[in-house]
Enzyme design. Structure first.
Site, PDB file in Angstrom:
ATOM      1  N   CYS A 165       0.854  -1.076   0.105  1.00  0.00           N
ATOM      2  CA  CYS A 165      -0.119   0.027   0.057  1.00  0.00           C
ATOM      3  C   CYS A 165       0.786   1.218  -0.004  1.00  0.00           C
ATOM      4  O   CYS A 165       0.284   2.217  -0.148  1.00  0.00           O
ATOM      5  CB  CYS A 165      -0.918   0.061   1.141  1.00  0.00           C
ATOM      6  SG  CYS A 165      -1.770  -1.480   1.185  1.00  0.00           S
ATOM      7  N   HIS A 305      -2.529   7.567   6.804  1.00  0.00           N
ATOM      8  CA  HIS A 305      -2.737   6.185   6.401  1.00  0.00           C
ATOM      9  C   HIS A 305      -4.093   5.641   6.628  1.00  0.00           C
ATOM     10  O   HIS A 305      -4.873   5.320   5.806  1.00  0.00           O
ATOM     11  CB  HIS A 305      -1.603   5.150   6.592  1.00  0.00           C
ATOM     12  CG  HIS A 305      -1.816   3.950   5.956  1.00  0.00           C
ATOM     13  ND1 HIS A 305      -1.735   3.792   4.433  1.00  0.00           N
ATOM     14  CD2 HIS A 305      -1.937   2.681   6.559  1.00  0.00           C
ATOM     15  CE1 HIS A 305      -1.956   2.458   4.427  1.00  0.00           C
ATOM     16  NE2 HIS A 305      -2.157   1.807   5.438  1.00  0.00           N
ATOM     17  N   GLU A 316      -0.649   4.680  14.433  1.00  0.00           N
ATOM     18  CA  GLU A 316      -0.184   6.037  13.710  1.00  0.00           C
ATOM     19  C   GLU A 316      -0.538   7.296  14.322  1.00  0.00           C
ATOM     20  O   GLU A 316       0.060   8.123  14.404  1.00  0.00           O
ATOM     21  CB  GLU A 316      -0.941   6.031  12.206  1.00  0.00           C
ATOM     22  CG  GLU A 316      -0.525   6.988  11.440  1.00  0.00           C
ATOM     23  CD  GLU A 316      -1.435   7.136   9.999  1.00  0.00           C
ATOM     24  OE1 GLU A 316      -0.780   7.980   9.298  1.00  0.00           O
ATOM     25  OE2 GLU A 316      -2.207   6.306   9.903  1.00  0.00           O
ATOM     26  N   LYS A 337      -9.337   7.958   3.158  1.00  0.00           N
ATOM     27  CA  LYS A 337      -9.938   6.582   3.059  1.00  0.00           C
ATOM     28  C   LYS A 337     -11.293   6.262   3.477  1.00  0.00           C
ATOM     29  O   LYS A 337     -11.919   5.555   3.181  1.00  0.00           O
ATOM     30  CB  LYS A 337      -8.957   5.775   3.551  1.00  0.00           C
ATOM     31  CG  LYS A 337      -7.629   5.488   2.984  1.00  0.00           C
ATOM     32  CD  LYS A 337      -6.777   4.260   3.644  1.00  0.00           C
ATOM     33  CE  LYS A 337      -5.414   4.069   2.950  1.00  0.00           C
ATOM     34  NZ  LYS A 337      -4.528   5.305   3.242  1.00  0.00           N
ATOM     35  N   HIS A 342      -9.706   1.914   0.511  1.00  0.00           N
ATOM     36  CA  HIS A 342      -8.441   1.834   0.265  1.00  0.00           C
ATOM     37  C   HIS A 342      -7.786   1.434  -0.836  1.00  0.00           C
ATOM     38  O   HIS A 342      -8.300   0.241  -1.310  1.00  0.00           O
ATOM     39  CB  HIS A 342      -7.746   0.744   1.475  1.00  0.00           C
ATOM     40  CG  HIS A 342      -6.450   0.837   1.859  1.00  0.00           C
ATOM     41  ND1 HIS A 342      -5.395   1.464   0.872  1.00  0.00           N
ATOM     42  CD2 HIS A 342      -5.648  -0.017   2.532  1.00  0.00           C
ATOM     43  CE1 HIS A 342      -4.186   1.051   1.365  1.00  0.00           C
ATOM     44  NE2 HIS A 342      -4.270   0.380   2.203  1.00  0.00           N
ATOM     45  N   PHE A 403       1.602  -3.649   4.047  1.00  0.00           N
ATOM     46  CA  PHE A 403       1.868  -5.069   4.436  1.00  0.00           C
ATOM     47  C   PHE A 403       3.498  -5.274   4.372  1.00  0.00           C
ATOM     48  O   PHE A 403       4.021  -5.071   3.003  1.00  0.00           O
ATOM     49  CB  PHE A 403       1.245  -6.185   3.879  1.00  0.00           C
ATOM     50  CG  PHE A 403      -0.209  -6.216   4.321  1.00  0.00           C
ATOM     51  CD1 PHE A 403      -0.817  -5.512   5.289  1.00  0.00           C
ATOM     52  CD2 PHE A 403      -1.140  -7.061   3.524  1.00  0.00           C
ATOM     53  CE1 PHE A 403      -2.134  -5.314   5.743  1.00  0.00           C
ATOM     54  CE2 PHE A 403      -2.480  -7.054   3.992  1.00  0.00           C
ATOM     55  CZ  PHE A 403      -3.074  -6.129   4.832  1.00  0.00           C
TER      56      PHE A 403
END
Length: 416
Positions: A165, A305, A316, A337, A342, A403
């Protein structure tokens, strides 16, 4: 070696809440949710039966039918967003030195639908290998920048970045550095993804990564909300035209913003879970500020994110408080998002565009779908919940984490 300034001179977007930059921005500031029941395939037996698909998009309005059949959807999206960005930049393709124009593109997965369909077709047959001759060139992640360069004749640096991502943020940072160091005058950069497929939905469901709020898809993406239960899969593309400052000035280009810097880090912790203390997120933001030569108090806004996963949003948020201290509470932070879902490898580019427009428009888009505070997230932080907020934004950052523990952060400055 002289480090050159880099500016943004063109934008293109294809998203679940708008098929152009203007439509996308209107969707953002109006708090539109892009989530809907899946129409691409029969998802009735899936744990998650909704996603953020593109709306009213017909590829043959943009690409010849014969050519489109040679491309996976992720490449089609890349071509359409890039066409908009090139046109927006008003680059004279007859006058520029195409040896010094490159393309660096991000995709987390690439041609997943192509791979899926070819394997399903083989499995349904008698064992005779009957594969589409375009199977491999449709599937490989680097074909998107290849196709862009072929269409426009751009002969500069050309490759794909893959960091899940964080892919398109990595692409933007690479493009920034190629121009900074004098290897190119112009770079086309961004990312695309088309993972709303049988394999994509099934795979992320198996990971228990997706929201399963099938009774209320439009509010399923709930970053920082106590009742968030996973991310909503989205698709689309974003393109940025990055240009060396003097080169842009010489041709009288419209300049959206300056690219101040980029940061990279690794969690070195787990294949899917973030470091619980947000260590990788802390490092990537600190590295980005150092690269840009700025202090924490110079920053006005952060597009987080913020995927709407239970662990990621907490980590985060912790990292932001650690990096920015008391200044964290004066920031506008948000997660777009909540509206787009996403977009995986395309997330960084699409969210970078949101950050750039926050600077140029003086408006920070909201984080929608907030209903209940999470007592594990600092409630003094301004997440720009539910409504956009007007403010002067001179410096905006955009975070993307992937990831494998890949972290990337890009910083944009108001052009002066």
């Amino acid at each position: 070696m002289e480090i050159k300034r880099v500016v943004v001179t063109g934008l293109g977007a294809l998203t679940p809440i708008g098929n152009t930059v203007e439509q996308y921005w209107n969707g953002l500031i109006n708090g539109v949710s892009g989530a809907n029941p899946i129409t691409y395939f029969d998802a009735s037996k899936f744990k998650t039966r909704f996603a953020c698909e593109l709306k009213d998009f017909k590829v043959n309005d943009f690409i010849d039918r014969k050519e489109a059949r040679k491309m996976d959807r992720f490449t089609q999206y890349a071509m359409v967003a890039t066409d908009e960005a090139i046109e927006d930049s008003k680059i004279d393709l007859e006058k520029i030195d195409k040896n010094r124009v490159g393309v660096i593109w991000g995709a987390g997965i690439g041609g997943l639908e192509t791979f899926q369909n070819e394997c399903l077709n083989f499995a349904a047959g008698d064992g005779t290998p009957r594969f589409n001759p375009f199977f491999i060139p449709k599937m490989i992640a680097d074909i998107a920048p290849g196709q862009i360069s072929i269409k426009y004749g751009f002969r500069g640096p050309n490759f794909a970045t893959v960091s899940a991502c964080a892919s398109s943020s990595n692409a933007i940072i690479d493009a920034l550095n190629y121009i900074r160091l004098g290897y190119a005058d112009v770079m086309v950069s961004g990312g695309s993804e088309a993972a709303v497929t049988i394999a994509g939905m099934g795979g992320f469901n198996a990971l228990q990564a997706l929201s399963t709020r099938n009774d209320d898809p439009t509010t399923a993406s709930r970053p920082f909300d106590k009742d968030r239960d996973g991310f909503v899969l989205g698709e689309g593309a974003g393109t940025l035209i990055l240009e060396e400052y003097e080169h842009a000035l010489a041709r009288g280009a419209k300049i959206y913003a300056e690219v101040g810097g980029g940061g990279l880090s690794a969690d070195a912790y787990h294949i899917t879970a973030p470091h619980p203390d947000g260590l990788g997120a802390y490092n990537v933001m600190a590295n980005c500020l150092k690269d840009a030569g700025l202090k924490p108090e110079d920053v006005d806004a952060i597009n987080m994110h913020g995927t709407s996963t239970p662990l990621g949003d907490i980590a985060e948020s912790k990292a932001i408080v650690e990096v920015f201290g008391e200044h964290a509470y004066t920031l506008n932070i948000n997660s777009t998002k909540s509206m787009t879902g996403h977009l995986l490898g395309a997330a960084g580019a699409v969210e970078a565009i949101a950050s750039i427009l926050a600077i140029t428009k003086g408006i920070v888009p909201p984080t929608i779908n907030h209903f209940t505070d999470d007592d594990q997230i600092d409630s003094k932080l301004n997440f720009t919940f539910n409504k956009p907020q007007k403010r002067t934004v001179k410096v905006a950052m955009s975070n993307t984490f992937g990831f494998g523990g890949h972290n990337a952060c890009v910083l944009f400055k108001k052009f002066e």
